[in-house]
Design an enzyme around this catalytic site. Structure first.
Site, short mmCIF file in Angstrom:
data_model
loop_
_atom_site.label_atom_id
_atom_site.label_comp_id
_atom_site.label_asym_id
_atom_site.label_seq_id
_atom_site.Cartn_x
_atom_site.Cartn_y
_atom_site.Cartn_z
N PRO A 29 42.79 28.48 60.62
CA PRO A 29 42.86 29.59 61.65
C PRO A 29 42.55 30.99 60.72
O PRO A 29 43.86 31.24 60.27
CB PRO A 29 43.45 29.15 62.67
CG PRO A 29 44.33 27.97 62.21
CD PRO A 29 44.35 27.66 61.38
N LYS A 30 42.40 31.44 61.05
CA LYS A 30 41.98 32.87 60.66
C LYS A 30 42.60 34.19 62.16
O LYS A 30 41.67 33.98 62.39
CB LYS A 30 40.65 33.72 60.45
CG LYS A 30 40.48 35.08 59.27
CD LYS A 30 39.53 35.16 59.11
CE LYS A 30 39.81 36.88 58.31
NZ LYS A 30 40.40 37.75 59.44
#
Length: 355
Positions: A29-30
């Protein structure tokens, strides 16, 4: 402090790509927070930032948490984030950067931060930056196996289908997209060797003003965007500002017929006491410093389509990208109702996926 890597260290960066890449990759995930390199040597902890200036003094509660949860001597790459309910809150995180020590102490108790680790750069006396990411990831998981909130290990998967699902689900928890890392890649500070895929959407916005460019008063620096809320009030939602220099000059000439007085504009300065969200009170902050936030008001008669990634409350989180003019649209039809709302997702599930 005596570590294999000493501060400051510039974090490794990612280049934007339109879709998840193929290959031997790890997907994560960013996170939407402050990118930070953490240095710990016993009781000494420094929270580094992307620009090289330490953030340590602003997060005293996190310093204590890092001492409790990190190995005695290590260097980690990750993100300082702020959790509000079941999602990330970047606006509240920005408020943590305050010059007054008393305010820092108050906010540390009211809105404590968390740290999400996603790479291991050094452990004990060893520099890990020359090792492949797959090895660094394994070492990171082992090093933080016994850690607990507010220190977390980011979720990661090598399955592209799972990453696609995360891309759609995790946005509801305030995350920013997906980052992909080659399993055999070494850590290269300040180099764009990773990949990032961010959400891209479009919205039709009202052009409500512009700011002049720093290079001269006859060039447009940025266009100010507005959307009508449920009560018919034009709210300031962001800007679009990436134009070639020649286009900045052309825009200046094109927009002069729309210039109006503040007295006839929905963002008139004398309406601020009524709570109108003007560009000055919407964007003015300690991050702006001495930046001139004044603007040239325009009659809200033109509509433009812009690309954006996601919203932060009532505003676009980042600067938008110009797509085209929309002469076919009535400015009054440009409302918040057109914006796509991501399905809510519990951030606790995102953090738990890292275990």
């Amino acid at each position: 402090m005596d570590l294999p890597l000493m501060p400051p260290v510039a974090p490794m960066l990612a280049k934007a790509v339109p879709a998840l890449p193929e290959g031997e990759l790890s997907f994560e995930p960013k996170w939407d927070g402050f990118r930070s390199i953490i240095f710990r040597d016993g009781d000494e902890v420094e929270i580094g930032s992307r620009n090289g200036k330490p953030l340590t003094r602003y997060f005293p509660e996190l310093v204590e948490a890092l001492k409790r949860n990190l190995p005695p001597r290590c260097v980690l790459d990750g993100e300082v984030v702020l959790v509000a309910g079941d999602r990330l809150d970047f606006d509240a995180l920005q408020q943590r950067i305050h010059p007054a020590a008393s305010r820092v102490k108050l906010l540390a108790g009211q809105t404590p931060a968390s740290f999400v680790a996603f790479d291991l750069l050094a452990l004990d006396g060893e520099d890990f930056t020359g090792r492949p990411f797959a090895e660094r990831r394994g070492a990171l998981e082992r090093a933080l196996a016994a850690s607990g909130a507010p220190v977390h290990v980011t979720a990661a998967t090598r399955d592209r289908d799972t990453a696609e699902r995360w891309f759609n689900q995790f946005e509801g928890a305030g995350l920013d997209g997906i980052v992909a890392k080659a399993l055999d890649s070494v850590y290269q500070p300040d180099k764009r060797t990773m990949f990032k895929v961010k959400h891209q959407r479009t919205a039709d916005c009202v052009l409500a003003g512009y700011r002049v460019h720093t290079s001269g008063p006859d060039r447009v620096g940025s266009l100010l965007l507005g959307l009508y809320d449920g009560e018919g009030v034009l709210a300031s939602v962001g800007v679009v500002g990436a134009f070639p220099m020649q286009r900045r000059k052309e825009l200046f000439k094109e927009l002069q017929p729309l210039v109006t007085d503040f007295a006839d504009h929905p963002w008139a300065w004398d309406r601020q006491e009524d709570g109108t969200r003007t560009p000055r009170n919407a964007e003015g902050s300690r991050w702006s410093g001495t930046k001139d936030l004044s603007f040239v008001p325009l009659r809200p008669e033109r509509v433009l389509e812009v690309k954006y990634d996601h919203m932060e409350g009532p505003r676009f989180r980042h600067t938008t990208q110009f797509v085209r003019w929309r002469p076919d649209r009535d400015p009054r039809s440009c409302t918040y109702a057109q914006l796509e709302e991501p399905v809510g997702y519990d951030l606790a599930d995102v953090l738990g996926a890292g275990r």
